[in-house]
Design an enzyme around this catalytic site. Structure first.
Site, PDB file in Angstrom:
ATOM      1  N   PHE A  18      -0.805  12.315  10.901  1.00 56.17           N
ATOM      2  CA  PHE A  18      -1.652  13.423  10.459  1.00 56.17           C
ATOM      3  C   PHE A  18      -1.938  13.185   8.962  1.00 56.17           C
ATOM      4  O   PHE A  18      -2.392  12.097   8.631  1.00 56.17           O
ATOM      5  CB  PHE A  18      -1.037  14.757  10.904  1.00 56.17           C
ATOM      6  CG  PHE A  18      -1.343  14.958  12.387  1.00 56.17           C
ATOM      7  CD1 PHE A  18      -0.788  14.122  13.356  1.00 56.17           C
ATOM      8  CD2 PHE A  18      -2.271  15.892  12.802  1.00 56.17           C
ATOM      9  CE1 PHE A  18      -1.144  14.223  14.698  1.00 56.17           C
ATOM     10  CE2 PHE A  18      -2.625  16.013  14.142  1.00 56.17           C
ATOM     11  CZ  PHE A  18      -2.068  15.175  15.086  1.00 56.17           C
TER      12      PHE A  18
ATOM     13  N   ARG B 127     -17.830  20.069   3.426  1.00 60.33           N
ATOM     14  CA  ARG B 127     -18.060  18.621   3.323  1.00 60.33           C
ATOM     15  C   ARG B 127     -18.541  18.120   4.693  1.00 60.33           C
ATOM     16  O   ARG B 127     -17.917  18.418   5.717  1.00 60.33           O
ATOM     17  CB  ARG B 127     -16.756  17.931   2.919  1.00 60.33           C
ATOM     18  CG  ARG B 127     -16.841  16.424   2.789  1.00 60.33           C
ATOM     19  CD  ARG B 127     -15.601  15.825   2.141  1.00 60.33           C
ATOM     20  NE  ARG B 127     -14.436  15.804   3.010  1.00 60.33           N
ATOM     21  CZ  ARG B 127     -13.278  15.234   2.696  1.00 60.33           C
ATOM     22  NH1 ARG B 127     -13.119  14.654   1.525  1.00 60.33           N
ATOM     23  NH2 ARG B 127     -12.266  15.257   3.532  1.00 60.33           N
TER      24      ARG B 127
ATOM     25  N   SER C  95      -4.155   7.073  13.660  1.00 61.37           N
ATOM     26  CA  SER C  95      -4.493   8.282  12.900  1.00 61.37           C
ATOM     27  C   SER C  95      -4.856   9.419  13.835  1.00 61.37           C
ATOM     28  O   SER C  95      -5.409   9.207  14.918  1.00 61.37           O
ATOM     29  CB  SER C  95      -5.684   7.959  11.998  1.00 61.37           C
ATOM     30  OG  SER C  95      -6.245   9.130  11.478  1.00 61.37           O
TER      31      SER C  95
ATOM     32  N   LYS D 173      -9.751   2.557  14.498  1.00 60.65           N
ATOM     33  CA  LYS D 173      -8.412   2.980  14.952  1.00 60.65           C
ATOM     34  C   LYS D 173      -8.381   3.071  16.479  1.00 60.65           C
ATOM     35  O   LYS D 173      -7.434   2.634  17.127  1.00 60.65           O
ATOM     36  CB  LYS D 173      -8.026   4.328  14.324  1.00 60.65           C
ATOM     37  CG  LYS D 173      -7.772   4.258  12.832  1.00 60.65           C
ATOM     38  CD  LYS D 173      -6.553   3.393  12.501  1.00 60.65           C
ATOM     39  CE  LYS D 173      -6.375   3.160  11.026  1.00 60.65           C
ATOM     40  NZ  LYS D 173      -5.425   2.089  10.699  1.00 60.65           N
TER      41      LYS D 173
ATOM     42  N   TYR E 227     -14.671   3.881  10.583  1.00 67.02           N
ATOM     43  CA  TYR E 227     -13.230   3.826  10.306  1.00 67.02           C
ATOM     44  C   TYR E 227     -12.450   4.375  11.503  1.00 67.02           C
ATOM     45  O   TYR E 227     -11.529   3.732  12.018  1.00 67.02           O
ATOM     46  CB  TYR E 227     -12.886   4.633   9.036  1.00 67.02           C
ATOM     47  CG  TYR E 227     -11.443   5.061   9.005  1.00 67.02           C
ATOM     48  CD1 TYR E 227     -10.443   4.146   8.728  1.00 67.02           C
ATOM     49  CD2 TYR E 227     -11.069   6.373   9.331  1.00 67.02           C
ATOM     50  CE1 TYR E 227      -9.107   4.519   8.750  1.00 67.02           C
ATOM     51  CE2 TYR E 227      -9.742   6.758   9.362  1.00 67.02           C
ATOM     52  CZ  TYR E 227      -8.766   5.833   9.070  1.00 67.02           C
ATOM     53  OH  TYR E 227      -7.451   6.201   9.113  1.00 67.02           O
TER      54      TYR E 227
ATOM     55  N   ASP F 260      -0.044  -9.069   2.243  1.00 68.88           N
ATOM     56  CA  ASP F 260      -1.060  -8.144   1.721  1.00 68.88           C
ATOM     57  C   ASP F 260      -2.045  -8.984   0.916  1.00 68.88           C
ATOM     58  O   ASP F 260      -1.640  -9.940   0.246  1.00 68.88           O
ATOM     59  CB  ASP F 260      -0.375  -7.104   0.819  1.00 68.88           C
ATOM     60  CG  ASP F 260      -1.188  -5.832   0.677  1.00 68.88           C
ATOM     61  OD1 ASP F 260      -0.653  -4.750   0.973  1.00 68.88           O
ATOM     62  OD2 ASP F 260      -2.370  -5.912   0.255  1.00 68.88           O
TER      63      ASP F 260
ATOM     64  N   GLY G 258       0.817  -1.212   0.000  1.00 71.34           N
ATOM     65  CA  GLY G 258       0.000   0.000   0.000  1.00 71.34           C
ATOM     66  C   GLY G 258       0.854   1.266   0.000  1.00 71.34           C
ATOM     67  O   GLY G 258       2.083   1.211  -0.119  1.00 71.34           O
ATOM     68  N   TYR G 259       0.178   2.374   0.148  1.00 73.36           N
ATOM     69  CA  TYR G 259       0.839   3.680   0.002  1.00 73.36           C
ATOM     70  C   TYR G 259       1.928   3.905   1.064  1.00 73.36           C
ATOM     71  O   TYR G 259       3.115   4.010   0.738  1.00 73.36           O
ATOM     72  CB  TYR G 259      -0.247   4.760   0.066  1.00 73.36           C
ATOM     73  CG  TYR G 259       0.235   6.191   0.085  1.00 73.36           C
ATOM     74  CD1 TYR G 259       1.242   6.636  -0.771  1.00 73.36           C
ATOM     75  CD2 TYR G 259      -0.355   7.120   0.952  1.00 73.36           C
ATOM     76  CE1 TYR G 259       1.657   7.961  -0.757  1.00 73.36           C
ATOM     77  CE2 TYR G 259       0.039   8.444   0.967  1.00 73.36           C
ATOM     78  CZ  TYR G 259       1.047   8.862   0.118  1.00 73.36           C
ATOM     79  OH  TYR G 259       1.447  10.162   0.135  1.00 73.36           O
ATOM     80  N   ILE G 260       1.556   3.928   2.313  1.00 70.35           N
ATOM     81  CA  ILE G 260       2.553   4.198   3.362  1.00 70.35           C
ATOM     82  C   ILE G 260       3.435   2.960   3.556  1.00 70.35           C
ATOM     83  O   ILE G 260       4.640   3.053   3.762  1.00 70.35           O
ATOM     84  CB  ILE G 260       1.877   4.616   4.687  1.00 70.35           C
ATOM     85  CG1 ILE G 260       0.928   5.795   4.442  1.00 70.35           C
ATOM     86  CG2 ILE G 260       2.921   4.996   5.733  1.00 70.35           C
ATOM     87  CD1 ILE G 260       0.046   6.158   5.627  1.00 70.35           C
TER      88      ILE G 260
ATOM     89  N   LEU H  32      -5.462 -11.406   6.273  1.00 69.92           N
ATOM     90  CA  LEU H  32      -5.129 -11.541   7.700  1.00 69.92           C
ATOM     91  C   LEU H  32      -6.363 -11.710   8.582  1.00 69.92           C
ATOM     92  O   LEU H  32      -6.234 -11.965   9.783  1.00 69.92           O
ATOM     93  CB  LEU H  32      -4.313 -10.332   8.153  1.00 69.92           C
ATOM     94  CG  LEU H  32      -2.883 -10.295   7.587  1.00 69.92           C
ATOM     95  CD1 LEU H  32      -2.353  -8.874   7.535  1.00 69.92           C
ATOM     96  CD2 LEU H  32      -1.951 -11.183   8.408  1.00 69.92           C
TER      97      LEU H  32
ATOM     98  N   ARG I  82      -5.056  21.349   7.895  1.00 72.17           N
ATOM     99  CA  ARG I  82      -4.536  20.032   8.278  1.00 72.17           C
ATOM    100  C   ARG I  82      -3.019  20.119   8.396  1.00 72.17           C
ATOM    101  O   ARG I  82      -2.395  21.027   7.852  1.00 72.17           O
ATOM    102  CB  ARG I  82      -4.859  18.970   7.208  1.00 72.17           C
ATOM    103  CG  ARG I  82      -6.329  18.752   6.947  1.00 72.17           C
ATOM    104  CD  ARG I  82      -7.013  18.005   8.081  1.00 72.17           C
ATOM    105  NE  ARG I  82      -8.413  17.706   7.769  1.00 72.17           N
ATOM    106  CZ  ARG I  82      -9.411  18.553   7.961  1.00 72.17           C
ATOM    107  NH1 ARG I  82      -9.203  19.753   8.467  1.00 72.17           N
ATOM    108  NH2 ARG I  82     -10.651  18.191   7.674  1.00 72.17           N
TER     109      ARG I  82
END
Ligand code: UD1
Length: 339
Positions: free
Chosen positions: A178, A295, A125, A154, A150, A31, A10-12, A59, A231
């Site tokens: 962040f 939003r 997060s 966390k 979501y 993954d 994934g991204y991170i 998993l 942010r």
């Protein structure tokens, strides 16, 4: 030293694998490729010269996870990224989110306990702070009731790790990210959003390249200097490096508590318009955008107090906003070339 990186394509995760390999760690990725591509492995190898070990499975499957840990009981530490992460989707499909994000963590912890693997770095997060009353948000800023399933996953995952560490030989470092943006300078890896992105940075680059007609700026009537929401954006490579430091802190026996929490951000709040300006300045590309209504569910402003991470981890986000926006653009251009 062998490190398990769940969600490593994934991204991170992929950026973290590259940083681990640069420090000589052997990486094994698990993954299920539900939100990433197998090609990422080759792209990691293009940067590091080494393809990480890889196993594809889910998993949330307790038998497969148990068998994996039994086979790889020489793993020294686990970095757990694999999770669903779309806020809106979690509101629509809460059970899918709770099942995926909680059960995978439970299976991983069980595998660790059964095989005497002690150290876990967890992807948390800043969403746990909601809209904090005082800014910047510190690690001891009260966690607020989550605004989405979501966010709640966390929070509950943080609690599961903390509760487990009380009686089991488990240590945790909970990293509260962040807003990570940008891509590796090679442009071989980056963020690969499926469908229409919700997050700001990929929406900006997709608009600039012509995939989207214009960016919608969600509200300019907030109580902020330019009216747009604020942010704490940080470069994904800076973020990835913090994971290596966290692993070294754990395996080196330098943790002060069984579970430690660190904010990972730059400590500076940036508005949506500042990000747009940075993008235009750093790339020379003009961006179409329109101001829209706020939003639903967005918080007004949040940024990190990074003192604790700076002092205890010896980590500081170094890259500038312009480096973040220009690297994201380089990545979008590289993606366009592939097609
Ligand atoms: C979102 C999630 C958060 C998650 C984080 C991960 C929500 C409510 N929160 O945070 O739980 O941990 O991603 O990265 O979704 N913006 C626009 N136009 C766009 C997209 C975004 O103006 O097309 C604005 C948003 O209103 C916000 C800022 O850009 O002010 C950042 O948005 P985004 O990238 O979605 O991140 P968060 O909302 O901070």
């Amino acid at each position: 030293m062998k490190i398990l990186v769940t969600g490593g394509t994934g991204y991170i995760g992929s950026h973290t694998v590259v940083e681990l390999q640069a420090k000589g760690y052997e990486v094994i990725i698990v993954d299920n490729l539900s939100n990433s591509s197998i090609e990422v492995l080759d792209n990691i190898a293009r940067i590091s010269g080494k393809k990480p070990l890889f196993e594809k499975f889910d998993l949330t499957d307790p038998e497969k996870t148990a068998a994996f840990f039994k086979l790889h009981n020489d793993i020294q530490a686990v970095i757990h990224f694999a999770a669903f992460k779309a806020v809106g989707e979690s509101v629509e499909f809460p059970l899918m989110y709770y099942r995926n994000n909680l059960i995978s963590l439970i299976n991983i912890l069980q595998g660790m306990v059964d095989n005497n693997i002690r150290d876990l770095v967890f992807s948390s997060s800043c969403t746990v702070y909601g809209q904090p009353e005082q800014l910047p948000a510190r690690e001891d800023t009260p966690v607020q009731k989550a605004a989405s399933p979501y966010g709640n996953t966390k929070q509950v995952c943080e609690e599961i790790i903390t509760d487990t560490s009380i009686t089991a030989n488990i240590r945790g470092i909970l990293l509260r990210y962040f807003n990570p943006i940008g891509a590796h300078e090679s442009a071989f890896i980056g963020e690969l959003p499926l469908g229409v992105p919700n997050c700001l940075m990929p929406y900006i680059t997709q608009t600039a390249i012509g995939k989207r007609p214009f960016l919608r700026v969600w509200g300019d009537d907030y109580d902020t200097p330019d009216g747009t929401a604020i942010r704490d954006y940080l470069h994904v490579v800076d973020l990835a490096k913090a994971h290596v430091i966290a692993v070294e802190r754990m395996t080196g026996g330098n943790c002060k508590e069984k579970v430690e929490v660190f904010n990972l951000g730059t400590g500076k709040g940036m508005s949506v318009l500042e990000v747009i300006n940075s993008f235009e300045r750093s790339t020379g590309v003009k961006l179409n955008y329109e101001i829209m209504e706020r939003r639903a569910g967005d918080i007004v402003k949040v940024w990190a107090d990074t003192d604790y991470a700076n002092k205890e981890l010896g980590w500081k986000a170094e890259k500038t906003l312009d480096e973040m926006t220009s690297s994201a653009w380089k990545w979008e251009l590289a993606l366009a070339k592939k097609k």
